[in-house]
Design an enzyme around this catalytic site. Structure first.
Site, PDB file in Angstrom:
ATOM      1  N   ASP A  73       5.879  11.704  12.961  1.00 63.85           N
ATOM      2  CA  ASP A  73       5.903  11.801  11.492  1.00 63.85           C
ATOM      3  C   ASP A  73       4.539  12.277  10.990  1.00 63.85           C
ATOM      4  O   ASP A  73       3.898  11.647  10.166  1.00 63.85           O
ATOM      5  CB  ASP A  73       6.269  10.450  10.876  1.00 63.85           C
ATOM      6  CG  ASP A  73       6.659  10.606   9.415  1.00 63.85           C
ATOM      7  OD1 ASP A  73       6.871  11.750   8.955  1.00 63.85           O
ATOM      8  OD2 ASP A  73       6.753   9.577   8.726  1.00 63.85           O
TER       9      ASP A  73
ATOM     10  N   LEU B   6       0.836  -1.195   0.000  1.00 62.15           N
ATOM     11  CA  LEU B   6       0.000   0.000   0.000  1.00 62.15           C
ATOM     12  C   LEU B   6       0.874   1.249   0.000  1.00 62.15           C
ATOM     13  O   LEU B   6       0.506   2.286  -0.538  1.00 62.15           O
ATOM     14  CB  LEU B   6      -0.905   0.016   1.238  1.00 62.15           C
ATOM     15  CG  LEU B   6      -2.039  -0.999   1.267  1.00 62.15           C
ATOM     16  CD1 LEU B   6      -2.741  -0.947   2.610  1.00 62.15           C
ATOM     17  CD2 LEU B   6      -3.024  -0.709   0.147  1.00 62.15           C
TER      18      LEU B   6
END
Ligand SMILES: *[C@@H]1O[C@H](CO)[C@@H](O)[C@H](O)[C@H]1NC(C)=O
Ligand SMILES: *[C@@H]1O[C@H](CO)[C@@H](O)[C@H](O)[C@H]1NC(C)=O
Ligand SMILES: *[C@@H]1O[C@H](CO)[C@@H](O)[C@H](O)[C@H]1NC(C)=O
Ligand SMILES: *[C@@H]1O[C@H](CO)[C@@H](O)[C@H](O)[C@H]1NC(C)=O
Ligand SMILES: *[C@@H]1O[C@H](CO)[C@@H](O)[C@H](O)[C@H]1NC(C)=O
Ligand SMILES: *[C@@H]1O[C@H](CO)[C@@H](O)[C@H](O)[C@H]1NC(C)=O
Ligand SMILES: *[C@@H]1O[C@H](CO)[C@@H](O)[C@H](O)[C@H]1NC(C)=O
Ligand SMILES: *[C@@H]1O[C@H](CO)[C@@H](O)[C@H](O)[C@H]1NC(C)=O
Ligand SMILES: *[C@@H]1O[C@H](CO)[C@@H](O)[C@H](O)[C@H]1NC(C)=O
Length: 746
Positions: free
Chosen positions: A543, A424
Site C-alpha cells: 500500500d 490519527l
C-alpha cells in the site's frame, strides 16, 4: 524415783505447749465438736485453740451427754460465725409464795448473768432478747448498776383470770421489756407491793428472765398452774453478741501493729460490731466458711440451691454464679426470670441479613473472578493463536530485541480506551491511534481489521521479522498485542505529517522546495528497497502511497504501514471482499493476478513520483473520464511528448529539464503495465540518487541574506520558511543542500 521426776517434767513441758494463742487455729489437736454443738474458731475447748481467753469454752458431760459450757454455767446451744452470736441457756428466776411460811421466796440458780467485764467478747443481745416477767402481781426489775447503770422494769398483772390470752404478752400476766446495748451484766429483783392472798390461790409464783424473744410464747398455763419453769425445765435460750473487743473497730484493728488481726482468711472482710466496741469477720460475698482461719472462706456453690429461674441454667464460678436462659430468652436479673429476648431476635435477623449480604457479595465476586478467568483464557487463546508463544521464545533467545508484547490493558490505558479523539488516521487495514505508553513515549497504535486463519498462525513469526527491521527510512515497529482477536501493532510515533500533506495540503507545495521533495522520495525509495531486500520472500508493502510516507521532525521520510500487507488476505476467494492497496496507486497487474509482488510496490512508487512532478492527486473524481487517472494522463502526455503539459507549474523552467525528464522517465518505467519490465526498488533508489545530483538550485537563494539577518540579530521574516538545519548530516551519504541554509519559495 528419778524416773517419776522426769515423767513429771515431761508432763509440765507438754502442758507448756498449750499456751493460749500459740496453737495453730485449725490444728487437729483442737476439738471442734462438743456433743451436738460445733465449736468453730475463734472459740475453743482445748487450751490454745481459741482466739483468746474469752472464747474458751468447756465441754462437760451432763447426764451422759457432752455439753459446751460458757463460764462453766451457761450451756452453749449454738454459735453463729456469720451473725456473731451465741445461743446459751439462761436460768429462770422465780419468786413464789410459801404457804407454810406465808412469805415470798426466790427460786432458781441465778438472778442474772455476769459477763465479767467490758473486755469480755459477749454482750447481751438487745435485738433478740427481751426481759420477760410472768405473773399476776409481778414487778420485776433488770439492772446493770456497775456497767451501763441501766434499770428497767417488767410489770405483769392479772386481776381477772379471764383476761389472760395464749400468745399475748402485753402486760396481762406477761410482759416483755427491751434492754439497751453494751450490757454484759444484769441482775433481777422482784418487788411485792400487794398481798392479795386470793390471787395466790391460782398464781403462787412470779417469774423473770432475759431470754430470746423468738423462743417464747405465752401460755395461760404459765399463770394458773405455774408451768413456766417446768415447761422450759428451768432454762431458756438467750442470745449473746460476741466480737473481738480488744480494739474499738475494724479500722483500729487494721492500724494496730501490736495486736493480731483476727480476719485471717483471704476473701474475708471486717465488720464493726453493732453492740459495743470491737469487730467481727465475715466472708465476702460468694464465699462461705470461717473468716477467722487462713483460707477459711471457700467459694459458695450457689447453684446447689439453684438461685436461677426454674427454666434457666445455673453456672457456678469463683465468688459468684451466672444464670443463663434457653436460646431465644434472656435472663432478667431484676425479677430473676427468663424473658423473651427481643435483642437476640433482632440480632439473629440482622445476622441472617448480614450473612445474605456476604453471600451475595461472595457470589458477585466469584462471578467477577470467573468472568475475568474466562477473559484471561480468551486472551491466552488469542495469544497462542497469534503465535505469541513462539514470539516469546524467540524474544527470550534473542536478548536485546527492542520489541515489546503489550497487554490489551496497557494499550487501552495508552489510548484512553481507543478514544476517537486519539485517532490519527483510518486506512484500509485499520485505525491508527495516538498513544502514550507507560514509559511516557508517544506511539502510534494500529488496530487492524479482519485477519484470516492462515495469517493468524504466522502472525507472531512475521511480527518477529518486522520487529527486527531497523532502517532510518522505515517506521520502527515497537511491539504488538496478541491477546486480542485481531492483533494490534505499536509503531514509533512520527509526528510531522505525511508526504501527501506536503504535496496536496493547502499551500504546502509553495513552502517546500522541489529538492526536498526529491530527497523525501529518494529516502522513501531507500526504505522500500530495504524492505524488499531484507527477507526472502521479500516484505511487500502493498500500500505504497504518499500518505504512507511519514515525515519526522527533520522532514526525513519514514515508510509506514508496511506490516499491514501481512494482515491482508491473499486467497483469491477473499479478494472479492478485501481489496489490497489504494485506488490510483494500484498495480494493474495485481488487479488481474491477485498476486502482490515487490513490483506492485514499484508501480505505486511510480505514482508517487507523478504526484511530485505534477502536484496532482493520483485519482480525480471529477472531470472527463479520461482525465481521472493521473497515470493515464501522464502516460498519454509522455506518448505525445508533451511533458510540459502535466508538470506542476513551479518546476517548469526552474529545474533542469534533464532532471525533470529523468524523473519522468523513471516514473514511466515504474508504471509499466508488465511488472517484470519495471525496475527494482533498489534501481529506483539509485536512479533517484543520481537525479538529485542534477538539482540546479534555480530558486533564489537567500542564505546570504538570512545569514546577514541573523548577524544583525533580527528574526527571519518569512512566513513559508522551513528550517532544515536539524537534518542528520552524518547519515546521508550525499548532502545536496547546505543544512544551515534557508530557502524561500517564491
Ligand atoms: C442453732 O439453733 C437453731 C434454732 O435456733 C437450730 O435450728 C440449729 O439446728 C442450731 N444449730 C446448732 C449447730 O445447734
Ligand atoms: C455476714 O455475711 C452474711 C452473708 O453474706 C450476712 O448474712 C451476715 O449478715 C453478715 N454478718 C455480718 C455480721 O455482717
Ligand atoms: C425450775 O425447775 C428446776 C428443775 O426442774 C429447778 O431446779 C428450779 O429450782 C426451778 N425454779 C423455779 C423458779 O421454780
Ligand atoms: C416453805 O417454808 C418452809 C420453812 O422454811 C420450808 O420448810 C418449805 O420447804 C417451804 N415450802 C416450799 C414449797 O418451798
Ligand atoms: C396453803 O395453806 C392453806 C392454809 O394455811 C391451805 O388452805 C392451802 O390449801 C395451802 N395451799 C397450798 C398450795 O398448799
Ligand atoms: C372477772 O370477769 C368475769 C367475766 O369476764 C366476771 O364475771 C367477774 O366478776 C370478774 N371478776 C372480778 C374479780 O372482777
Ligand atoms: C398476806 O395475807 C394473808 C391473809 O390474807 C396473811 O396471812 C399474810 O400474813 C399476809 N402476808 C404478808 C407478808 O403481809
Ligand atoms: C492493740 O492491740 C493490743 C493487743 O490486742 C491491745 O492491748 C491494745 O489496746 C490495742 N491498741 C489499740 C490502740 O487498740
Ligand atoms: C421481668 O422483667 C422483664 C423486663 O423487666 C419483663 O419483661 C417480664 O415480664 C418480667 N417478668 C415477671 C414475671 O415479672
Amino acid at each position: 524415783m528419778q524416773v517419776f521426776l522426769q515423767l513429771g517434767l515431761c508432763i509440765v513441758l507438754l502442758a507448756a505447749q498449750y499456751v493460749p494463742g500459740t496453737a495453730v487455729p485449725g490444728s487437729s489437736q483442737c476439738r471442734r465438736q462438743c456433743g451436738n454443738v460445733e465449736i468453730p474458731y475463734p472459740f475453743g475447748i482445748d487450751p490454745g485453740c481459741s482466739l483468746g481467753e474469752g472464747f474458751d469454752l468447756t465441754c462437760e458431760v451432763q447426764g451422759g451427754v457432752q455439753k459446751p459450757m460458757l463460764r462453766s454455767d451457761f450451756e452453749v446451744l449454738n454459735i453463729s460465725l456469720t451473725e456473731g452470736t451465741a445461743r446459751v441457756l439462761n436460768y429462770i428466776l422465780g419468786f413464789c409464795y410459801n404457804n407454810s411460811t406465808g412469805s415470798m421466796e426466790y427460786f432458781g440458780r441465778y438472778g442474772g448473768y455476769n459477763g465479767g467485764d467490758s473486755s469480755s467478747p459477749y454482750r447481751l443481745s438487745d435485738v433478740q432478747n427481751r426481759f420477760t416477767v410472768i405473773g399476776c402481781n409481778a414487778l420485776g426489775s433488770i439492772s446493770d448498776p456497775d456497767g451501763t447503770g441501766y434499770q428497767g422494769y417488767g410489770v405483769a398483772t392479772c386481776r381477772n383470770q379471764s383476761d389472760l390470752m395464749d400468745g399475748s404478752c402485753s402486760g396481762i400476766g406477761c410482759s416483755q421489756t427491751t434492754i439497751p446495748k453494751r450490757m454484759y451484766y444484769y441482775e433481777t429483783t422482784f418487788f411485792h407491793s400487794v398481798n392479795t392472798s386470793q390471787i395466790f390461790k391460782f398464781n403462787r409464783c412470779s417469774y423473770g428472765v432475759l431470754m430470746e424473744a423468738a423462743a417464747f410464747k405465752f401460755s395461760t398455763t404459765y399463770i394458773d398452774t405455774n408451768k413456766f419453769n417446768d415447761t422450759y425445765d428451768g432454762r431458756v435460750p438467750m442470745i449473746l453478741d460476741w466480737a473481738v473487743r480488744d480494739v474499738k473497730s475494724c479500722d483500729a484493728a487494721k492500724l494496730n501493729k501490736t495486736g493480731t488481726y483476727a480476719c485471717l482468711s483471704s476473701n474475708s472482710k471486717c465488720v464493726d460490731s453493732t453492740n459495743d466496741q470491737g469487730y467481727m469477720c465475715n466472708c465476702t460475698n460468694g464465699y462461705e466458711g470461717n473468716p477467722y482461719l487462713p483460707d477459711g472462706c471457700k467459694d459458695v456453690n450457689e447453684c446447689s440451691h439453684n438461685p436461677c429461674p426454674s427454666d434457666g441454667l445455673c453456672r457456678n464460678n469463683v465468688g459468684g454464679y451466672r444464670c443463663s436462659c434457653r436460646v431465644g430468652k434472656k435472663y432478667v436479673k431484676e425479677n430473676n426470670t427468663c424473658s423473651p429476648d427481643t435483642g437476640l431476635i433482632i440480632g439473629i435477623t440482622m445476622g441472617l441479613f448480614g450473612l445474605m449480604v456476604i453471600v451475595m457479595i461472595t457470589i458477585f465476586w466469584g462471578q467477577m473472578i470467573l468472568q475475568k478467568r474466562k477473559l484471561n483464557r480468551v486472551k491466552q487463546e488469542y495469544f497462542r493463536q497469534h503465535g505469541g508463544l513462539l514470539l516469546f521464545d524467540r524474544m527470550k533467545s534473542e536478548k536485546g530485541l527492542a520489541f515489546n508484547v503489550f497487554s490489551e490493558a496497557e494499550l487501552i490505558h495508552a489510548t484512553d480506551n481507543f478514544d476517537s479523539s486519539r485517532i490519527l488516521g483510518k486506512g484500509g487495514h485499520g485505525t491508527v491511534y495516538k498513544g502514550i505508553t507507560k514509559t511516557n513515549m508517544p506511539v502510534a497504535i494500529k488496530r487492524c481489521g479482519v485477519v484470516d486463519e492462515r495469517q493468524k498462525k504466522e502472525f507472531g513469526q512475521e511480527m518477529l521479522i518486522l520487529s527486527q527491521i531497523n532502517h532510518k527510512n522505515v517506521v520502527k515497529l515497537l511491539g504488538c498485542c496478541l491477546e486480542v482477536e485481531v492483533p494490534i501493532l505499536v509503531y514509533e510515533c512520527v509526528p510531522n505529517g505525511t508526504l501527501f500533506e506536503l504535496i496536496h495540503g493547502k499551500n504546502q507545495a509553495l513552502q517546500i522546495s522541489f529538492s526536498t521533495l526529491l530527497r523525501i522520495a529518494h529516502e522513501a525509495a531507500e526504505g522500500l528497497s530495504f524492505l524488499h531486500s531484507y527477507a526472502s520472500p521479500p516484505i511487500i508493502h502493498g500500500d505504497v502511497k504518499t500518505s504512507n510516507i511519514l515525515l519526522d521532525d527533520n522532514y526525513m521520510a519514514k515508510v509506514s504501514d508496511f506490516g499491514a500487507s501481512i494482515l491482508a488476505p491473499s486467497d483469491k476467494e477473499q479478494f472479492v471482499t478485501m481489496v489490497q492497496g489504494t485506488c490510483g496507486y494500484l498495480d494493474p497487474e495485481y488487479m488481474q493476478t491477485c498476486q502482490l509482488t515487490d513490483k506492485s510496490d514499484v508501480y505505486s512508487f511510480g505514482v508517487i513520483l507523478l504526484e511530485i512532478l505534477t502536484g496532482q492527486l493520483p485519482l480525480k473524481l471529477e472531470g472527463p473520464e479520461k482525465q481521472r487517472s493521473l497515470s493515464l494522463i501522464f502516460l498519454s502526455a509522455m506518448k505525445e511528448n508533451n511533458l510540459d503539459a502535466v508538470l506542476v507549474s513551479y518546476v517548469k523552467g526552474q529545474e533542469s529539464m534533464e532532471l525533470l525528464r529523468g524523473l519522468a522517465d523513471l516514473a514511466k518505467i515504474c508504471l509499466d503495465m508488465c511488472g517484470d519490465n519495471r525496475p527494482s526498488m533498489k534501481e529506483v533508489a539509485d536512479e533517484l540518487n543520481r537525479l538529485r545530483k542534477l538539482t540546479t538550485h534555480p530558486w533564489v537563494r537567500l542564505d546570504v541574506e538570512t545569514d546577514a539577518e541573523s548577524l544583525l540579530g533580527g528574526e527571519s521574516t518569512g512566513g513559508y520558511q522551513i528550517e532544515l538545519s536539524g537534518y542528520p548530516m552524518g547519515e546521508s551519504e550525499d548532502q545536496p543542500i547546505n543544512p544551515r541554509s534557508s530557502y524561500y519559495a517564491r
